[in-house]
Design a protein around this motif. Structure first.
Motif, PDB file in Angstrom:
ATOM      1  N   LEU A  20      28.319 -22.224  94.887  1.00 29.56           N
ATOM      2  CA  LEU A  20      29.389 -22.601  95.820  1.00 29.56           C
ATOM      3  C   LEU A  20      29.892 -24.010  95.522  1.00 29.56           C
ATOM      4  O   LEU A  20      31.100 -24.253  95.454  1.00 29.56           O
ATOM      5  N   ARG A  21      28.957 -24.931  95.325  1.00 32.41           N
ATOM      6  CA  ARG A  21      29.373 -26.317  95.065  1.00 32.41           C
ATOM      7  C   ARG A  21      30.129 -26.428  93.750  1.00 32.41           C
ATOM      8  O   ARG A  21      31.159 -27.117  93.661  1.00 32.41           O
ATOM      9  N   ASP A  22      29.639 -25.739  92.733  1.00 27.33           N
ATOM     10  CA  ASP A  22      30.283 -25.790  91.428  1.00 27.33           C
ATOM     11  C   ASP A  22      31.695 -25.221  91.480  1.00 27.33           C
ATOM     12  O   ASP A  22      32.644 -25.808  90.933  1.00 27.33           O
ATOM     13  N   ILE A  23      31.855 -24.086  92.168  1.00 28.60           N
ATOM     14  CA  ILE A  23      33.178 -23.464  92.285  1.00 28.60           C
ATOM     15  C   ILE A  23      34.127 -24.366  93.064  1.00 28.60           C
ATOM     16  O   ILE A  23      35.300 -24.533  92.693  1.00 28.60           O
ATOM     17  N   ALA A  24      33.624 -24.948  94.159  1.00 30.04           N
ATOM     18  CA  ALA A  24      34.469 -25.821  94.977  1.00 30.04           C
ATOM     19  C   ALA A  24      35.009 -26.988  94.158  1.00 30.04           C
ATOM     20  O   ALA A  24      36.181 -27.372  94.288  1.00 30.04           O
TER      21      ALA A  24
ATOM     22  N   GLY B 265      38.749 -27.319  96.979  1.00 28.07           N
ATOM     23  CA  GLY B 265      37.820 -26.204  96.889  1.00 28.07           C
ATOM     24  C   GLY B 265      37.516 -25.550  98.222  1.00 28.07           C
ATOM     25  O   GLY B 265      37.333 -24.332  98.287  1.00 28.07           O
ATOM     26  N   MET B 266      37.482 -26.348  99.293  1.00 29.11           N
ATOM     27  CA  MET B 266      37.074 -25.820 100.593  1.00 29.11           C
ATOM     28  C   MET B 266      37.989 -26.334 101.695  1.00 29.11           C
ATOM     29  O   MET B 266      38.392 -27.495 101.696  1.00 29.11           O
TER      30      MET B 266
ATOM     31  N   SER C 118      35.732 -32.197  97.161  1.00 27.49           N
ATOM     32  CA  SER C 118      36.163 -30.799  97.294  1.00 27.49           C
ATOM     33  C   SER C 118      36.451 -30.409  98.738  1.00 27.49           C
ATOM     34  O   SER C 118      37.053 -29.370  98.994  1.00 27.49           O
ATOM     35  N   ILE C 119      36.011 -31.240  99.691  1.00 28.78           N
ATOM     36  CA  ILE C 119      36.402 -31.094 101.095  1.00 28.78           C
ATOM     37  C   ILE C 119      36.942 -32.442 101.547  1.00 28.78           C
ATOM     38  O   ILE C 119      36.325 -33.478 101.286  1.00 28.78           O
ATOM     39  N   LEU C 120      38.071 -32.426 102.216  1.00 27.20           N
ATOM     40  CA  LEU C 120      38.617 -33.665 102.756  1.00 27.20           C
ATOM     41  C   LEU C 120      38.022 -33.958 104.125  1.00 27.20           C
ATOM     42  O   LEU C 120      37.729 -33.040 104.902  1.00 27.20           O
ATOM     43  N   SER C 121      37.832 -35.225 104.423  1.00 30.57           N
ATOM     44  CA  SER C 121      37.418 -35.628 105.762  1.00 30.57           C
ATOM     45  C   SER C 121      38.536 -35.307 106.746  1.00 30.57           C
ATOM     46  O   SER C 121      39.670 -35.002 106.350  1.00 30.57           O
ATOM     47  N   TYR C 122      38.223 -35.386 108.022  1.00 33.50           N
ATOM     48  CA  TYR C 122      39.256 -35.142 109.030  1.00 33.50           C
ATOM     49  C   TYR C 122      40.419 -36.114 108.857  1.00 33.50           C
ATOM     50  O   TYR C 122      41.596 -35.733 108.928  1.00 33.50           O
TER      51      TYR C 122
END
Length: 466
Positions: free
Chosen positions: A208-212, A224-225, A282-286
């Motif tokens: 999951l982390r690699d794909i993201a 990614g997420m 791969s994920i943005l903060s709020y």
């Protein structure tokens, strides 16, 4: 109102008042703590003894037999989604009709008390707080004798342990009437764009982390997420079980008496997910998501590769997604591949004037016909049957989609157990967790907060008559 009715109303109001005080005290901290299941709260009102009523034989299903008309009242927050189910029940039992009593934002106990006061008691209710409050105040029936005599429930193979999830003092005070599963939603167009193959159902958290990371391209506004609290609420809580760091969701131990949120393994899980935001990007903060107009906070925008969703999201994806999508089960960890399920407990109220007919509605949920209907809505079957196994592949909702993931979620789903945890409404696993992952919170903040809550839940547990 007779003396008995006044007494019943008095203890119901006492219970409502106590529960409301606790809920009000917790509302500030829990304002953004929407876990997908009702918050629970302790109740310390004095219990009124309830009479043990031996259920009679199940009502006849023969429509030619003359019956007195019966109207059952169900207290719930359901909208129109359950109207078809009420109609199906009425078709099978023509003399019984269902009236849904909406809560309109009020505590369940308050609505139940109002109906008692009006002389029109409810028969069944959904649950919106811990089940100890319902049992200790004597407002629910023990369902065991009804189950033992019911021909529908005795004729099917129910998932192991399902009927024993909500036992208090040896009584089955509620039964799950629905199993709402969750999955990882996948934007297959974004996978293809970045040359990433659709993962297999036995993928891992490392996958999951690699794909993201591979799907993240800030110059194109793609990540990614999806920026959503469910990564902490659902995925991280499940990962803790998958890696052997907790026994139940929300980082609980084996007997649901203590949180493990302040233990090294769970704290490392938080650091792992935090690094998606602070290291991988791969994920943005709020805050960062907001600067981009919150486009990446909605999976339907097509700008993110992975999200978390439940059965309620699937119709919307079919209708509104302009990209190819599919689902995956939650990934595998070192100790297994658990999934995340939201169960809906239903209780039979002691004040019901139609207990046998009310239990018919509960047992009706376990008929093969209704199990199929619930599967058609994206929910999991509660009974084990080869016909239902095969039916998953025939449901239009899943046409062309990964039905293997659906079956895994049915077999591996771990239910939320907040209904069986005293002081659950005061437990800041979600609010604090989201602050750590998406805002400026620190993992060390979990230590003292967890210690305080662990002490609190033990105090409430010791005060209960268990």
């Amino acid at each position: 109102m007779n003396r008995s009715s006044r007494k019943t109303l008095a203890w119901l109001i006492c219970a409502v008042f106590t529960a409301t005080l606790v809920l009000s005290a917790c509302s500030k901290d829990n304002a953004n703590n929407t876990s997908g299941s009702p918050s629970a709260s302790p109740a310390s009102a004095t219990a009124a003894p309830s009479e043990s009523v031996e259920p009679s034989a199940p009502a006849s299903e023969d429509a030619t037999v003359e019956h007195e008309p019966v109207k059952l009242k169900i207290v719930s927050w359901a909208g129109d989604d359950y109207v078809p189910l009420y109609q199906k029940f009425h078709e099978k039992y023509p003399w019984i009709t269902i009236e849904n009593v909406p809560v309109d934002g009020k505590p369940i106990l308050e609505v139940v008390a109002a109906l008692e006061a009006a002389g029109t008691p409810a028969d069944l209710t959904w649950v919106d707080q811990d089940l100890f409050a319902f049992e200790q105040n004597g407002i629910v029936e023990d369902l065991t004798p009804y189950i033992d005599k019911d021909p529908t429930m005795q004729s099917v193979t129910i998932k192991q342990g399902l009927l024993d999830l909500y036992k208090v003092n040896g009584k089955r005070v509620a039964i799950p009437f629905v199993d709402v599963p969750m999955w990882i939603l996948v934007n297959k167009d974004l996978l293809n764009k970045h040359g990433v193959d659709m993962p297999s159902n036995d993928w891992t958290y490392d996958d999951l982390r690699d794909i993201a990371k591979k799907l993240t391209d800030p110059t194109a506004g793609e990540y990614g997420m999806t920026t959503m609290p469910e990564w902490q609420m659902r995925l991280l809580s499940t990962k803790a079980i998958a890696d052997g760091h907790a026994s139940y969701l929300q980082y609980m131990n084996e007997d649901l008496s203590q949180s493990l949120m302040n233990t090294p393994g769970v704290m490392d899980d938080f650091r792992w997910l935090k690094s998606f935001v602070t290291t991988d990007g791969s994920i943005l903060s709020y805050a960062d998501a907001k600067t981009q107009g919150d486009v990446v906070s909605n999976f339907l925008n097509g700008k993110t590769g992975l999200a978390i969703g439940g059965s309620w999201n699937i119709p919307d994806l079919w209708k509104n997604a302009n990209f190819d999508w599919d689902i995956l089960p939650f990934p595998k960890g070192a100790s297994g591949q658990p999934g995340y399920s939201i169960y809906g407990p239903m209780t039979l109220l002691a004040g019901s004037k139609h207990k046998d007919e009310a239990f018919l509605y509960i047992s009706f949920q376990f008929s093969k016909e209704i199990q199929k209907w619930k599967m058609e809505q994206g929910n999991n079957a509660a009974i084990i049957d080869p016909e239902l196994d095969a039916y998953t592949d025939q449901i239009p909702l899943w046409k062309g989609k990964n039905t293997g993931a659906v079956k895994i979620s049915r077999d591996n789903g771990i239910p939320e157990m907040g209904y069986m945890i005293p002081a659950y409404g005061e437990y800041q696993w979600n609010g604090l967790g989201n602050k750590i992952i998406f805002e400026d919170g620190d993992v060390s903040d979990m230590i003292s907060a967890t210690e305080q809550w662990n002490k609190r839940t033990l105090e409430i547990r010791s005060s209960l008559k268990l």
